[in-house]
Design an enzyme around this catalytic site. Structure first.
Site, mmCIF file in Angstrom:
data_model
loop_
_atom_site.group_PDB
_atom_site.id
_atom_site.type_symbol
_atom_site.label_atom_id
_atom_site.label_comp_id
_atom_site.label_asym_id
_atom_site.label_seq_id
_atom_site.Cartn_x
_atom_site.Cartn_y
_atom_site.Cartn_z
ATOM 1 N N ASP A 11 26.375 13.621 -13.452
ATOM 2 C CA ASP A 11 26.060 12.494 -13.247
ATOM 3 C C ASP A 11 26.509 11.621 -14.015
ATOM 4 O OD1 ASP A 11 25.117 12.958 -16.203
ATOM 5 O OD2 ASP A 11 23.046 12.857 -15.784
ATOM 6 N N HIS A 12 26.221 10.392 -14.250
ATOM 7 C CA HIS A 12 26.967 9.248 -14.831
ATOM 8 C C HIS A 12 27.398 9.733 -16.132
ATOM 9 C CE1 HIS A 12 22.507 8.766 -15.588
ATOM 10 N NE2 HIS A 12 22.913 8.238 -16.812
ATOM 11 N N CYS A 68 25.976 17.136 -17.188
ATOM 12 C CA CYS A 68 25.309 15.955 -17.514
ATOM 13 C C CYS A 68 25.233 15.695 -18.983
ATOM 14 C CB CYS A 68 23.656 15.848 -17.117
ATOM 15 S SG CYS A 68 22.842 17.349 -17.705
ATOM 16 N N THR A 70 23.048 16.352 -21.677
ATOM 17 C CA THR A 70 22.820 17.629 -22.505
ATOM 18 C C THR A 70 23.351 18.879 -21.685
ATOM 19 O OG1 THR A 70 20.563 17.627 -21.654
ATOM 20 C CG2 THR A 70 21.174 16.583 -23.633
ATOM 21 N N HIS A 101 27.812 39.402 -18.997
ATOM 22 C CA HIS A 101 26.606 39.942 -19.091
ATOM 23 C C HIS A 101 25.568 39.393 -18.059
ATOM 24 C CE1 HIS A 101 26.694 41.629 -23.384
ATOM 25 N NE2 HIS A 101 27.777 41.920 -22.726
ATOM 26 N N HIS A 136 24.426 45.869 -16.842
ATOM 27 C CA HIS A 136 24.143 44.601 -16.617
ATOM 28 C C HIS A 136 23.538 44.250 -15.308
ATOM 29 C CE1 HIS A 136 25.608 43.874 -20.664
ATOM 30 N NE2 HIS A 136 26.647 44.439 -20.335
HETATM 31 C C1 RB5 Z 1 20.924 10.837 -18.589
HETATM 32 O O1 RB5 Z 1 20.657 9.733 -19.501
HETATM 33 C C2 RB5 Z 1 20.594 12.301 -19.274
HETATM 34 O O2 RB5 Z 1 19.209 12.244 -19.363
HETATM 35 C C3 RB5 Z 1 21.197 13.397 -18.386
HETATM 36 O O3 RB5 Z 1 22.453 13.232 -18.256
HETATM 37 C C4 RB5 Z 1 20.683 14.612 -18.998
HETATM 38 O O4 RB5 Z 1 21.193 14.823 -20.223
HETATM 39 C C5 RB5 Z 1 19.627 15.404 -18.592
HETATM 40 O O5 RB5 Z 1 19.297 16.381 -18.901
#
Ligand code: RB5
Length: 144
Positions: A11-12, A68, A70, A101, A136
């Protein structure tokens, strides 16, 4: 065994890191399917996660990479797909165990929670580690 084709998406929040990892994949001699995003304009991570997960599930890519902020949203999105095992990795150890695993076929990374150096290391280890099979295999089969 190194996959011939890897699907990648972000994503961005992960757009910039995607560019770095695409260059690493090219240097490793891997064909890259870039499924977006194509700029750092805001996009919804489930849309890109779905695109990469279905490409891996359909066998059009041997492995997938999703980024993304996180890595959590992409992990959730990808794991809704049958035959996809996405693992959020923050270290080379995570990446190695995810392959050995869990036979993970999608690497998820957090661009805001993982340094670029650690993400690049995760990518290299994920691509060069193989599933261990044996005990596994029975467990992975239970994942459906
Ligand atoms: C975008 O701001 C953020 O929510 C996304 O990149 C991600 O971390 C979602 O899990």
């Amino acid at each position: 065994m190194m996959p011939q084709i890897v699907a990648i998406g972000a994503d961005h929040a992960g757009y910039e890191l995607k560019g770095v990892l695409k260059r690493d994949l090219a240097d490793m001699g891997v064909e890259v399917l870039d499924l977006g995003a194509n700029s750092s304009d805001p996009v919804d991570y489930p849309d890109v996660g779905q695109a990469v997960a279905s490409t891996v599930a359909d066998g059009k890519a041997g492995l997938g990479v999703l980024i993304c902020g996180t890595g959590i949203g992409m992990t959730i999105a990808a794991n809704r797909h049958h035959r996809v095992r996405a693992a959020l990795c923050r270290s080379a150890e995570d990446a190695e165990m995810a392959r050995r695993h869990n036979d993970a076929n999608v690497l998820a990374l957090g661009a805001r929670t993982t340094t670029t150096a650690a993400a690049r290391e995760c990518l290299k280890v994920f691509l060069t580690s193989d599933f261990g099979g044996g005990r596994h295999a029975k467990r992975v089969a239970k994942l459906g």
